[in-house]
Design a protein around this motif. Structure first.
Motif, PDB file in Angstrom:
ATOM      1  N   ALA A  12       0.836  -1.211   0.000  1.00  0.00           N
ATOM      2  CA  ALA A  12       0.000   0.000   0.000  1.00  0.00           C
ATOM      3  C   ALA A  12       0.867   1.255   0.000  1.00  0.00           C
ATOM      4  CB  ALA A  12      -0.944  -0.010   1.199  1.00  0.00           C
ATOM      5  N   ALA A  13       1.944   1.232   0.764  1.00  0.00           N
ATOM      6  CA  ALA A  13       2.864   2.375   0.803  1.00  0.00           C
ATOM      7  C   ALA A  13       3.554   2.568  -0.548  1.00  0.00           C
ATOM      8  CB  ALA A  13       3.897   2.179   1.907  1.00  0.00           C
ATOM      9  N   GLU A  14       3.866   1.480  -1.223  1.00  0.00           N
ATOM     10  CA  GLU A  14       4.501   1.580  -2.535  1.00  0.00           C
ATOM     11  C   GLU A  14       3.546   2.129  -3.588  1.00  0.00           C
ATOM     12  OE1 GLU A  14       7.684   1.406  -3.615  1.00  0.00           O
ATOM     13  OE2 GLU A  14       8.008   1.358  -1.471  1.00  0.00           O
ATOM     14  N   HIS A  15       2.271   1.774  -3.484  1.00  0.00           N
ATOM     15  CA  HIS A  15       1.288   2.370  -4.399  1.00  0.00           C
ATOM     16  C   HIS A  15       1.313   3.895  -4.250  1.00  0.00           C
ATOM     17  CE1 HIS A  15      -0.385  -1.307  -5.861  1.00  0.00           C
ATOM     18  NE2 HIS A  15      -1.007  -1.649  -4.752  1.00  0.00           N
ATOM     19  N   ALA A  16       1.323   4.366  -3.013  1.00  0.00           N
ATOM     20  CA  ALA A  16       1.340   5.813  -2.751  1.00  0.00           C
ATOM     21  C   ALA A  16       2.642   6.441  -3.242  1.00  0.00           C
ATOM     22  CB  ALA A  16       1.143   6.079  -1.257  1.00  0.00           C
ATOM     23  N   ALA A  17       3.762   5.754  -3.045  1.00  0.00           N
ATOM     24  CA  ALA A  17       5.055   6.279  -3.496  1.00  0.00           C
ATOM     25  C   ALA A  17       5.089   6.402  -5.018  1.00  0.00           C
ATOM     26  CB  ALA A  17       6.189   5.379  -3.009  1.00  0.00           C
ATOM     27  N   LEU A  18       4.572   5.406  -5.712  1.00  0.00           N
ATOM     28  CA  LEU A  18       4.539   5.457  -7.170  1.00  0.00           C
ATOM     29  C   LEU A  18       3.676   6.606  -7.669  1.00  0.00           C
ATOM     30  CD1 LEU A  18       4.363   1.773  -8.391  1.00  0.00           C
ATOM     31  CD2 LEU A  18       5.999   3.513  -9.049  1.00  0.00           C
ATOM     32  N   TYR A  19       2.542   6.782  -7.060  1.00  0.00           N
ATOM     33  CA  TYR A  19       1.660   7.887  -7.443  1.00  0.00           C
ATOM     34  C   TYR A  19       2.394   9.216  -7.259  1.00  0.00           C
ATOM     35  CZ  TYR A  19      -2.281  11.128  -7.345  1.00  0.00           C
ATOM     36  OH  TYR A  19      -3.130  12.182  -7.580  1.00  0.00           O
ATOM     37  N   THR A  20       3.022   9.360  -6.101  1.00  0.00           N
ATOM     38  CA  THR A  20       3.709  10.612  -5.796  1.00  0.00           C
ATOM     39  C   THR A  20       4.880  10.846  -6.745  1.00  0.00           C
ATOM     40  OG1 THR A  20       3.044  10.414  -3.487  1.00  0.00           O
ATOM     41  CG2 THR A  20       4.840  11.936  -3.974  1.00  0.00           C
ATOM     42  N   TYR A  21       5.681   9.814  -7.000  1.00  0.00           N
ATOM     43  CA  TYR A  21       6.780   9.970  -7.959  1.00  0.00           C
ATOM     44  C   TYR A  21       6.244  10.358  -9.332  1.00  0.00           C
ATOM     45  CZ  TYR A  21      11.284   8.788  -5.843  1.00  0.00           C
ATOM     46  OH  TYR A  21      12.457   8.834  -5.132  1.00  0.00           O
ATOM     47  N   GLY A  22       5.106   9.798  -9.732  1.00  0.00           N
ATOM     48  CA  GLY A  22       4.510  10.156 -10.999  1.00  0.00           C
ATOM     49  C   GLY A  22       4.139  11.627 -11.066  1.00  0.00           C
ATOM     50  N   VAL A  23       3.551  12.133  -9.990  1.00  0.00           N
ATOM     51  CA  VAL A  23       3.190  13.552  -9.933  1.00  0.00           C
ATOM     52  C   VAL A  23       4.444  14.420  -9.955  1.00  0.00           C
ATOM     53  CG1 VAL A  23       2.156  15.358  -8.487  1.00  0.00           C
ATOM     54  CG2 VAL A  23       0.975  13.166  -8.782  1.00  0.00           C
ATOM     55  N   LEU A  24       5.442  14.037  -9.166  1.00  0.00           N
ATOM     56  CA  LEU A  24       6.679  14.824  -9.129  1.00  0.00           C
ATOM     57  C   LEU A  24       7.357  14.843 -10.495  1.00  0.00           C
ATOM     58  CD1 LEU A  24       8.176  13.629  -5.717  1.00  0.00           C
ATOM     59  CD2 LEU A  24       6.797  15.679  -6.169  1.00  0.00           C
ATOM     60  N   GLY A  25       7.400  13.694 -11.148  1.00  0.00           N
ATOM     61  CA  GLY A  25       8.009  13.629 -12.473  1.00  0.00           C
ATOM     62  C   GLY A  25       7.266  14.472 -13.491  1.00  0.00           C
ATOM     63  N   ALA A  26       5.943  14.491 -13.382  1.00  0.00           N
ATOM     64  CA  ALA A  26       5.137  15.280 -14.319  1.00  0.00           C
ATOM     65  C   ALA A  26       5.344  16.777 -14.121  1.00  0.00           C
ATOM     66  CB  ALA A  26       3.656  14.938 -14.146  1.00  0.00           C
ATOM     67  N   ARG A  27       5.790  17.156 -12.947  1.00  0.00           N
ATOM     68  CA  ARG A  27       6.024  18.572 -12.653  1.00  0.00           C
ATOM     69  C   ARG A  27       7.486  18.967 -12.853  1.00  0.00           C
ATOM     70  NH1 ARG A  27       2.375  19.063  -7.144  1.00  0.00           N
ATOM     71  NH2 ARG A  27       0.387  18.714  -8.184  1.00  0.00           N
ATOM     72  N   THR A  28       8.267  18.067 -13.412  1.00  0.00           N
ATOM     73  CA  THR A  28       9.687  18.315 -13.641  1.00  0.00           C
ATOM     74  C   THR A  28       9.935  18.446 -15.137  1.00  0.00           C
ATOM     75  OG1 THR A  28      10.196  16.946 -11.725  1.00  0.00           O
ATOM     76  CG2 THR A  28      11.998  17.422 -13.188  1.00  0.00           C
ATOM     77  N   SER A  29      10.797  19.345 -15.491  1.00  0.00           N
ATOM     78  CA  SER A  29      11.126  19.545 -16.898  1.00  0.00           C
ATOM     79  C   SER A  29      12.396  18.777 -17.251  1.00  0.00           C
ATOM     80  CB  SER A  29      11.335  21.037 -17.175  1.00  0.00           C
ATOM     81  OG  SER A  29      11.896  21.211 -18.449  1.00  0.00           O
ATOM     82  N   GLN A  30      12.271  17.869 -18.199  1.00  0.00           N
ATOM     83  CA  GLN A  30      13.442  17.125 -18.639  1.00  0.00           C
ATOM     84  C   GLN A  30      14.479  18.044 -19.268  1.00  0.00           C
ATOM     85  OE1 GLN A  30      12.591  13.992 -21.448  1.00  0.00           O
ATOM     86  NE2 GLN A  30      14.551  13.005 -21.088  1.00  0.00           N
ATOM     87  N   ALA A  31      14.031  19.109 -19.904  1.00  0.00           N
ATOM     88  CA  ALA A  31      14.955  20.047 -20.551  1.00  0.00           C
ATOM     89  C   ALA A  31      15.576  21.019 -19.559  1.00  0.00           C
ATOM     90  CB  ALA A  31      14.227  20.820 -21.651  1.00  0.00           C
ATOM     91  N   ALA A  32      14.764  21.558 -18.661  1.00  0.00           N
ATOM     92  CA  ALA A  32      15.248  22.604 -17.762  1.00  0.00           C
ATOM     93  C   ALA A  32      15.970  22.056 -16.537  1.00  0.00           C
ATOM     94  CB  ALA A  32      14.081  23.489 -17.316  1.00  0.00           C
ATOM     95  N   THR A  33      15.550  20.918 -16.039  1.00  0.00           N
ATOM     96  CA  THR A  33      16.153  20.327 -14.832  1.00  0.00           C
ATOM     97  C   THR A  33      16.455  18.857 -15.100  1.00  0.00           C
ATOM     98  OG1 THR A  33      13.947  19.926 -13.930  1.00  0.00           O
ATOM     99  CG2 THR A  33      15.080  21.915 -13.179  1.00  0.00           C
ATOM    100  N   THR A  34      17.377  18.631 -16.015  1.00  0.00           N
ATOM    101  CA  THR A  34      17.694  17.281 -16.479  1.00  0.00           C
ATOM    102  C   THR A  34      18.097  16.358 -15.336  1.00  0.00           C
ATOM    103  OG1 THR A  34      18.401  18.202 -18.585  1.00  0.00           O
ATOM    104  CG2 THR A  34      19.129  15.963 -18.077  1.00  0.00           C
ATOM    105  N   GLU A  35      18.968  16.817 -14.474  1.00  0.00           N
ATOM    106  CA  GLU A  35      19.462  15.963 -13.388  1.00  0.00           C
ATOM    107  C   GLU A  35      18.322  15.552 -12.455  1.00  0.00           C
ATOM    108  OE1 GLU A  35      22.505  16.266  -9.635  1.00  0.00           O
ATOM    109  OE2 GLU A  35      23.075  17.290 -11.487  1.00  0.00           O
ATOM    110  N   LEU A  36      17.484  16.499 -12.058  1.00  0.00           N
ATOM    111  CA  LEU A  36      16.354  16.182 -11.186  1.00  0.00           C
ATOM    112  C   LEU A  36      15.391  15.232 -11.891  1.00  0.00           C
ATOM    113  CD1 LEU A  36      14.754  16.526  -8.575  1.00  0.00           C
ATOM    114  CD2 LEU A  36      13.750  18.609  -9.560  1.00  0.00           C
ATOM    115  N   TYR A  37      15.121  15.498 -13.152  1.00  0.00           N
ATOM    116  CA  TYR A  37      14.235  14.626 -13.923  1.00  0.00           C
ATOM    117  C   TYR A  37      14.781  13.198 -13.941  1.00  0.00           C
ATOM    118  CZ  TYR A  37      11.544  12.706 -17.792  1.00  0.00           C
ATOM    119  OH  TYR A  37      10.740  11.913 -18.557  1.00  0.00           O
TER     120      TYR A  37
END
Length: 142
Positions: A12-37
Motif C-alpha cells: 500500500a505504501a509503494e502504491h502511494a510512493a509510485l503515485y507521488t513519484y509520478g506527480v513529481l516527475g510530471a512537474r519536472t522539466s526534462q529540458a530545464a532540470t535534467t538531473e532532477l528529472y
C-alpha cells in the motif's frame, strides 16, 4: 501482525510512493532540470519494480494484493525544483522506515530483499540531496 499483513502494508505504501513519484516527475522539466528529472525517473522505476515484487510476495504468502487508491494527497503543491526534490527525499525517508518495518516482521528471502530495498532508499536520499544519517529510518536510535 503477520508477514502477509506487513507485506500488504508495504505494498500500500509503494502504491502511494509510485503515485507521488509520478506527480513529481510530471512537474519536472526534462529540458530545464535534467538531473532532477533523471533522479526522479530512476526513483519511479525502482519503486515500480519494488511494487511489482511486493505483489508477487503477497500472492506467494497466500494473499490478494491490495489495490492502489484512485488518488493520494500530497503535502502542499510542490512545483519548484527544490520542492520536488524535497518531496522525493521525504518519500525515500518514509520508504526506509516502511521497508525496515517489513524487515522486522519477516524472515529469510523476504527479509533480505526488504533490507536491500531499505538500504537503496537510504542511499538514494543522497542522490536527492539528503545528508548521510547514522540510522536511516530509525531516528530514535541517533
Amino acid at each position: 501482525m503477520t508477514v502477509l499483513d506487513a507485506l500488504q502494508q508495504t505494498l500500500a505504501a509503494e502504491h502511494a510512493a509510485l503515485y507521488t513519484y509520478g506527480v513529481l516527475g510530471a512537474r519536472t522539466s526534462q529540458a530545464a532540470t535534467t538531473e532532477l528529472y533523471d533522479v526522479l525517473t530512476a526513483g519511479y522505476r525502482r519503486h515500480r519494480a519494488r511494487r511489482d515484487r511486493l505483489r508477487l510476495l503477497v500472492v506467494e504468502a497466500g494473499g490478494e494484493p491490495v489495490a492502489a487508491a484512485a488518488a493520494y494527497g500530497l503535502d502542499g503543491r510542490p512545483v519548484r525544483p527544490a520542492q520536488l526534490q524535497a518531496a522525493a527525499l521525504e518519500l525515500e525517508a518514509t520508504g526506509v522506515a516502511t521497508m525496515l518495518a517489513l524487515v522486522a516482521r519477516s524472515t529469510g528471502t523476504v527479509r533480505e530483499w526488504a533490507m536491500a530495498e531499505a538500504t537503496w532508499s537510504a542511499s538514494w536520499q543522497l542522490e536527492l540531496g539528503g545528508e548521510a544519517q547514522t540510522w536511516p529510518g530509525a531516528p530514535e536510535l541517533g
